[in-house]
Design a protein around this motif. Sequence first.
Motif, PDB file in Angstrom:
ATOM      1  N   PHE A 169       0.807  -1.215   0.000  1.00  0.00           N
ATOM      2  CA  PHE A 169       0.000   0.000   0.000  1.00  0.00           C
ATOM      3  C   PHE A 169       0.844   1.271   0.000  1.00  0.00           C
ATOM      4  CE2 PHE A 169      -3.338  -2.979   0.987  1.00  0.00           C
ATOM      5  CZ  PHE A 169      -4.418  -2.442   0.297  1.00  0.00           C
ATOM      6  N   GLY A 170       2.157   1.140  -0.220  1.00  0.00           N
ATOM      7  CA  GLY A 170       3.010   2.295  -0.434  1.00  0.00           C
ATOM      8  C   GLY A 170       3.417   3.075   0.806  1.00  0.00           C
ATOM      9  N   ILE A 171       3.333   2.462   1.975  1.00  0.00           N
ATOM     10  CA  ILE A 171       3.824   3.136   3.183  1.00  0.00           C
ATOM     11  C   ILE A 171       5.342   3.045   3.133  1.00  0.00           C
ATOM     12  CG2 ILE A 171       3.886   3.094   5.701  1.00  0.00           C
ATOM     13  CD1 ILE A 171       0.967   1.987   5.526  1.00  0.00           C
ATOM     14  N   ASP A 172       5.969   4.171   2.893  1.00  0.00           N
ATOM     15  CA  ASP A 172       7.383   4.171   2.519  1.00  0.00           C
ATOM     16  C   ASP A 172       8.359   3.937   3.660  1.00  0.00           C
ATOM     17  OD1 ASP A 172       9.161   4.416   0.217  1.00  0.00           O
ATOM     18  OD2 ASP A 172       9.981   6.108   1.342  1.00  0.00           O
ATOM     19  N   CYS A 173       7.920   4.076   4.901  1.00  0.00           N
ATOM     20  CA  CYS A 173       8.841   3.884   6.020  1.00  0.00           C
ATOM     21  C   CYS A 173       8.150   3.056   7.098  1.00  0.00           C
ATOM     22  CB  CYS A 173       9.260   5.242   6.568  1.00  0.00           C
ATOM     23  SG  CYS A 173      10.543   5.159   7.823  1.00  0.00           S
ATOM     24  N   TYR A 174       8.746   1.913   7.421  1.00  0.00           N
ATOM     25  CA  TYR A 174       8.186   1.007   8.429  1.00  0.00           C
ATOM     26  C   TYR A 174       9.298   0.646   9.400  1.00  0.00           C
ATOM     27  CZ  TYR A 174       6.036  -3.312  10.312  1.00  0.00           C
ATOM     28  OH  TYR A 174       5.532  -4.296  11.133  1.00  0.00           O
ATOM     29  N   LEU A 175       9.073   0.945  10.684  1.00  0.00           N
ATOM     30  CA  LEU A 175      10.044   0.650  11.734  1.00  0.00           C
ATOM     31  C   LEU A 175       9.467  -0.381  12.683  1.00  0.00           C
ATOM     32  CD1 LEU A 175      12.552   1.238  13.600  1.00  0.00           C
ATOM     33  CD2 LEU A 175      11.170   3.050  14.624  1.00  0.00           C
ATOM     34  N   ILE A 176      10.212  -1.458  12.898  1.00  0.00           N
ATOM     35  CA  ILE A 176       9.875  -2.427  13.939  1.00  0.00           C
ATOM     36  C   ILE A 176      10.913  -2.266  15.041  1.00  0.00           C
ATOM     37  CG2 ILE A 176       9.580  -4.860  14.562  1.00  0.00           C
ATOM     38  CD1 ILE A 176       9.034  -5.439  11.578  1.00  0.00           C
ATOM     39  N   ALA A 177      10.457  -1.877  16.225  1.00  0.00           N
ATOM     40  CA  ALA A 177      11.342  -1.758  17.390  1.00  0.00           C
ATOM     41  C   ALA A 177      11.073  -2.976  18.261  1.00  0.00           C
ATOM     42  CB  ALA A 177      11.059  -0.463  18.145  1.00  0.00           C
ATOM     43  N   VAL A 206      14.475  -1.007  10.148  1.00  0.00           N
ATOM     44  CA  VAL A 206      13.929   0.116   9.388  1.00  0.00           C
ATOM     45  C   VAL A 206      13.806  -0.325   7.942  1.00  0.00           C
ATOM     46  CG1 VAL A 206      14.212   2.531   8.717  1.00  0.00           C
ATOM     47  CG2 VAL A 206      15.114   1.733  10.918  1.00  0.00           C
ATOM     48  N   MET A 207      12.582  -0.264   7.420  1.00  0.00           N
ATOM     49  CA  MET A 207      12.325  -0.657   6.039  1.00  0.00           C
ATOM     50  C   MET A 207      11.863   0.556   5.242  1.00  0.00           C
ATOM     51  SD  MET A 207      10.488  -4.272   6.799  1.00  0.00           S
ATOM     52  CE  MET A 207      10.300  -4.157   8.568  1.00  0.00           C
ATOM     53  N   THR A 208      12.450   0.718   4.050  1.00  0.00           N
ATOM     54  CA  THR A 208      12.090   1.824   3.170  1.00  0.00           C
ATOM     55  C   THR A 208      12.016   1.312   1.733  1.00  0.00           C
ATOM     56  OG1 THR A 208      14.416   2.475   2.998  1.00  0.00           O
ATOM     57  CG2 THR A 208      13.091   3.624   4.651  1.00  0.00           C
ATOM     58  N   GLU A 209      11.605   2.204   0.840  1.00  0.00           N
ATOM     59  CA  GLU A 209      11.463   1.879  -0.581  1.00  0.00           C
ATOM     60  C   GLU A 209      10.442   0.764  -0.772  1.00  0.00           C
ATOM     61  OE1 GLU A 209      15.290   1.379  -2.484  1.00  0.00           O
ATOM     62  OE2 GLU A 209      16.127   3.054  -1.331  1.00  0.00           O
ATOM     63  N   SER A 210       9.187   1.098  -0.447  1.00  0.00           N
ATOM     64  CA  SER A 210       8.102   0.118  -0.536  1.00  0.00           C
ATOM     65  C   SER A 210       7.875  -0.325  -1.979  1.00  0.00           C
ATOM     66  CB  SER A 210       6.813   0.725   0.033  1.00  0.00           C
ATOM     67  OG  SER A 210       6.443   1.869  -0.702  1.00  0.00           O
ATOM     68  N   GLY A 215       6.716  -5.820  -0.391  1.00  0.00           N
ATOM     69  CA  GLY A 215       7.417  -5.472   0.844  1.00  0.00           C
ATOM     70  C   GLY A 215       8.261  -4.232   0.683  1.00  0.00           C
ATOM     71  N   TYR A 216       9.542  -4.378   1.000  1.00  0.00           N
ATOM     72  CA  TYR A 216      10.460  -3.237   0.997  1.00  0.00           C
ATOM     73  C   TYR A 216      11.778  -3.623   0.349  1.00  0.00           C
ATOM     74  CZ  TYR A 216       7.157  -0.904   3.986  1.00  0.00           C
ATOM     75  OH  TYR A 216       6.017  -0.327   4.456  1.00  0.00           O
ATOM     76  N   ALA A 217      12.341  -2.703  -0.433  1.00  0.00           N
ATOM     77  CA  ALA A 217      13.603  -2.954  -1.110  1.00  0.00           C
ATOM     78  C   ALA A 217      14.802  -2.756  -0.184  1.00  0.00           C
ATOM     79  CB  ALA A 217      13.736  -2.037  -2.327  1.00  0.00           C
ATOM     80  N   LYS A 218      14.662  -1.869   0.780  1.00  0.00           N
ATOM     81  CA  LYS A 218      15.794  -1.566   1.657  1.00  0.00           C
ATOM     82  C   LYS A 218      15.422  -1.898   3.096  1.00  0.00           C
ATOM     83  CE  LYS A 218      19.039   2.091   2.809  1.00  0.00           C
ATOM     84  NZ  LYS A 218      19.351   3.513   2.696  1.00  0.00           N
TER      85      LYS A 218
END
Length: 178
Positions: free
Chosen positions: A119-127, A136-140, A144-147
């Motif tokens: 759904f294009g949420i560009d920044c996802y952090l799991i603490a 830290v996941m970016t580049e949706s 999933g995420y590319a980075k």
Amino acid sequence: MTAMDDLLARDAVPKGYKVAIFDGEVIMTPRSPEQFWTVSEVQAAARAAHIPRERLLGDVLVRFPGENEAAPDLTIVADGAARHGNSYDCLDVLAVVEVPSRPDDEKDYVRNVRKYGRFGIDCYLIADPFKQVCTVMTESHATGYAKVEEVPYGEPVTLRLVTGERVEIDTSDFPVRT
């Protein structure tokens, strides 16, 4: 009316619990002190980065078209995000922070990664208080995420939002669980 709307309308969620409907499954977990403290630290960092409180949402419903809604531990929405009753649209979400309530939580590490990325949420952090690591996941993208970057507790974490805003998080006080 969605299933979550029905639960909330009937006040069927016990105090101190977080309820999510994910892939047709009702997940009810008690909020831990570690979850509260971690989210509070991230929220304070976001406020220090001059993100107004109106853009910071804790356990607030986010709607995903054609799928079950979610209530992330912390959500950062775009400036001017439209409120729809007690929820927001996923298209207005810039970043999500989740704190797992159990070790190797499939919901946070697998299902949410796919959903938030799709759904294009560009920044996802799991603490993760069990692993003592921030992921830290970016580049949706569609699956999933590319980075993906893992940062151990104690090291600083930076959330870079697509708006150019940066949230610098000191993780040295993040609580841990064994």
